[in-house]
Design a protein around this motif. Structure first.
Motif, mmCIF file in Angstrom:
data_model
loop_
_atom_site.group_PDB
_atom_site.id
_atom_site.type_symbol
_atom_site.label_atom_id
_atom_site.label_comp_id
_atom_site.label_asym_id
_atom_site.label_seq_id
_atom_site.Cartn_x
_atom_site.Cartn_y
_atom_site.Cartn_z
ATOM 1 N N SER A 1 0.849 -1.187 0.000
ATOM 2 C CA SER A 1 0.000 0.000 0.000
ATOM 3 C C SER A 1 0.884 1.236 0.000
ATOM 4 O O SER A 1 2.091 1.145 0.155
ATOM 5 N N GLU B 1 0.595 5.733 0.863
ATOM 6 C CA GLU B 1 -0.205 6.890 1.251
ATOM 7 C C GLU B 1 0.250 8.114 0.474
ATOM 8 O O GLU B 1 1.441 8.282 0.216
ATOM 9 N N GLU B 2 -0.700 8.953 0.125
ATOM 10 C CA GLU B 2 -0.451 10.266 -0.473
ATOM 11 C C GLU B 2 0.527 10.232 -1.638
ATOM 12 O O GLU B 2 1.588 10.854 -1.612
ATOM 13 N N ARG C 1 -6.969 3.563 -1.093
ATOM 14 C CA ARG C 1 -6.748 4.967 -0.736
ATOM 15 C C ARG C 1 -6.768 5.911 -1.940
ATOM 16 O O ARG C 1 -6.794 7.116 -1.777
#
Length: 110
Positions: free
Chosen positions: A13, A15-16, A44
């Motif tokens: 995974s 993030e951002e 996400r």
């Protein structure tokens, strides 16, 4: 990139970051991951398109040729919108189930 090892699979995974950057990072790290079942957590990414998912097709093919499972997780794109060669499911649990079923099939020689 965030790597979470769960038994015989690795959940990847991030993030951002953009989906394109995620794919670039995956390509860079692939040699370390090629011998494990992979689940890519794309939940996400709020604006995911079928085209974004199809961009994983080459790496999915390569991974399956190596006799490993490769599953994408997203609830933004339907599996009907992508080629059959791409395992796409809406939840992490379904991804785990797919990996488990594929492991059983490989053990049975199917």
């Amino acid at each position: 990139m965030i790597f979470t090892k769960e038994g015989s699979l690795i959940i990847v995974s991030q993030e951002e970051i953009s989906i394109e950057r995620f794919l670039e990072n995956l390509d860079k790290e692939y040699t370390k991951l090629k011998n494990d079942n992979l689940v890519l957590d794309l939940l996400r990414f709020s604006e995911l398109t079928p085209y974004n998912v199809i961009s994983f097709l080459e790496i999915a093919r390569k991974h399956k040729e190596n006799k490993q499972s490769f599953v994408l997780v997203s609830d933004k794109v339907s599996y009907d919108e992508v080629p059959e060669e791409i395992n796409l499911v809406p939840t992490l649990q379904e991804a785990r189930d797919i990996v488990e079923m594929e492991e059983i099939e490989r053990d049975l020689g199917i």
